[in-house]
Design an enzyme around this catalytic site. Structure first.
Site, PDB file in Angstrom:
ATOM      1  CB  CYS A  49       5.061  11.362   1.106  1.00  0.00           C
ATOM      2  SG  CYS A  49       3.418  11.878   1.697  1.00  0.00           S
ATOM      3  NE  ARG A  84      -1.251   2.436   2.843  1.00  0.00           N
ATOM      4  CZ  ARG A  84      -0.996   3.724   3.292  1.00  0.00           C
ATOM      5  NH1 ARG A  84      -0.639   4.678   2.778  1.00  0.00           N
ATOM      6  NH2 ARG A  84      -0.405   3.728   4.515  1.00  0.00           N
ATOM      7  CG  HIS A  88       4.914   4.567   8.774  1.00  0.00           C
ATOM      8  ND1 HIS A  88       4.072   3.693   8.325  1.00  0.00           N
ATOM      9  CD2 HIS A  88       5.364   5.323   8.029  1.00  0.00           C
ATOM     10  CE1 HIS A  88       4.032   3.968   7.126  1.00  0.00           C
ATOM     11  NE2 HIS A  88       4.872   4.866   7.013  1.00  0.00           N
ATOM     12  CG  HIS A 104       8.798   7.690   5.027  1.00  0.00           C
ATOM     13  ND1 HIS A 104       8.630   7.507   3.702  1.00  0.00           N
ATOM     14  CD2 HIS A 104       7.818   7.139   5.656  1.00  0.00           C
ATOM     15  CE1 HIS A 104       7.181   7.094   3.636  1.00  0.00           C
ATOM     16  NE2 HIS A 104       6.866   6.862   5.042  1.00  0.00           N
TER      17      HIS A 104
END
Length: 370
Positions: free
Chosen positions: A311, A86, A278, A280
């Protein structure tokens, strides 16, 4: 090591590990397949049994598993939430064929991962890559013991997800007002109203709901985000019934210091067992930030195989922390994940070839190029 042939580098690397760590040897041989045993034998890596260590070898990857963690405050088990299908694929400009997505998820399902975020039930106008969400959800093989959550930004998306067979959902909020308007086209307050409808409907149907808070350590439009703002949004999501809140460093600007300050604030309102991180890796801080979170009591980490992602509303943001690199670090700390690193690497190799990309995983790069 300059121009030393790769095979020699490989042997020297293992010999150095042997000198420094004294692997156990013969007791491991029975657990390896013939190819792995042959590799160890050829490299003269088998040594007498030394209590306290164990080895797992997958292809060219050798991970030392400490029986007891070498750092204090770490959990014994870490749940990895794989978001590659996703969050990893949504930013790909070329549409990935549905059958490739299904095969990718099926491969991930065979790695030992217990949570794989499958797709997003958003408007194809906003995220064209996710237009086949229903086909993907219906097409995957759902393995026992594996959960397959999907992102549902509103009530319409929720109903479509349930109709497609979803049994777990997530909602995606933000700690930045500007990012919320860019990402989901509404203010934070307006988004909370939408999420309350979704989570209420999910609870009524006994469907677990997870909450995301993006821009927890920085925003591409507003810059720094205060820990208090992250705490406020997280508390709202937790209070409406989200069983877990994933705190996202969406643009990868966080450091262990900012991670610590943010978590200290959030954990005053939400127990660590209901939090996830989460991260990055834009500035190369993802693993350091994750380690900081683990030492503070967090035991759930989001990641994406091959470091897929980015993103669409944060120009320059790199992908998620690579699942391969995360597992390698956790293995080295002696923390259990239940995930087979080599199988994850194979799944990563599959999707990278399918989308014509080079893996962002350092572990995969080092292993496949050895």
């Amino acid at each position: 090591m300059g121009n030393v042939p790769s095979a020699v580098k490989h042997c020297l690397s293992y010999q150095q590990l042997l000198r420094e760590h004294l692997w156990i040897g013969d007791s491991v041989a029975g657990a390896l397949d013939p190819a792995q045993t042959s590799l160890l034998t050829n490299l003269h890596c088998f040594q007498p049994d030394v209590s306290g260590f164990s080895v797992s070898l997958a292809g060219t990857v050798a991970c030392i598993h400490w029986e007891t963690s070498q750092l204090s405050g770490l959990p014994e088990f870490v749940k990895i939430v794989e978001v590659g299908p996703r969050d990893g694929l949504q930013n790909e400009k070329v549409i990935v064929p549905t059958d490739i997505k299904i095969e990718f998820i099926n491969r991930l399902s065979q790695t030992g991962l217990s949570v794989i975020e499958v797709t997003s039930f958003v408007s194809s106008r906003w995220v064209p890559q996710m237009a086949d969400h229903t086909e993907v959800m219906k097409g995957i093989h759902q393995y026992p013991g594996v959960r397959y959550p999907v992102l549902t930004p509103n009530l319409q998306g929720f109903h479509h997800a349930v109709a497609a067979g979803a049994t777990e959902i997530s909602v995606f909020g933000a700690a930045s007002e500007s990012f919320s308007k860019k990402n989901i086209n509404c203010s934070i307050e307006e988004s909370m109203g939408k999420f309350e409808e979704v989570v209420k409907s999910a609870r009524h149907m006994n469907i677990p709901a997870r909450g995301y808070v993006s821009c927890a350590l920085g925003c591409p439009y507003e810059g720094s985000i205060t820990p208090q703002k992250v705490t406020e949004v997280s508390k709202r999501l937790y209070g409406m019934g989200c069983y877990e809140i994933s705190l996202g460093d969406t643009i990868g600007v966080g450091t262990p210091g900012s991670m610590k300050r943010m978590l200290e604030s959030v954990m005053k309102e939400i127990p660590p067992g209901a939090l996830a991180v989460h991260c990055h890796d834009t500035y190369g801080q993802a693993l350091a930030n994750i380690l900081t979170a683990l030492q503070m009591g967090i035991n759930v980490v989001d990641s994406a195989v091959s470091g897929l992602g980015g993103c669409p509303y944060a120009k320059g943001a790199s992908g998620n922390v690579a699942t391969e690199d995360l597992i390698y670090m956790l293995n080295g700390l002696g923390l259990n994940t239940g995930v087979n690193l080599y199988k994850v690497m194979e799944a990563g190799d599959f999707i990278c070839k399918a989308v014509n990309k080079t893996t962002n995983s350092k572990v995969a790069q080092a292993s496949f190029n050895a």
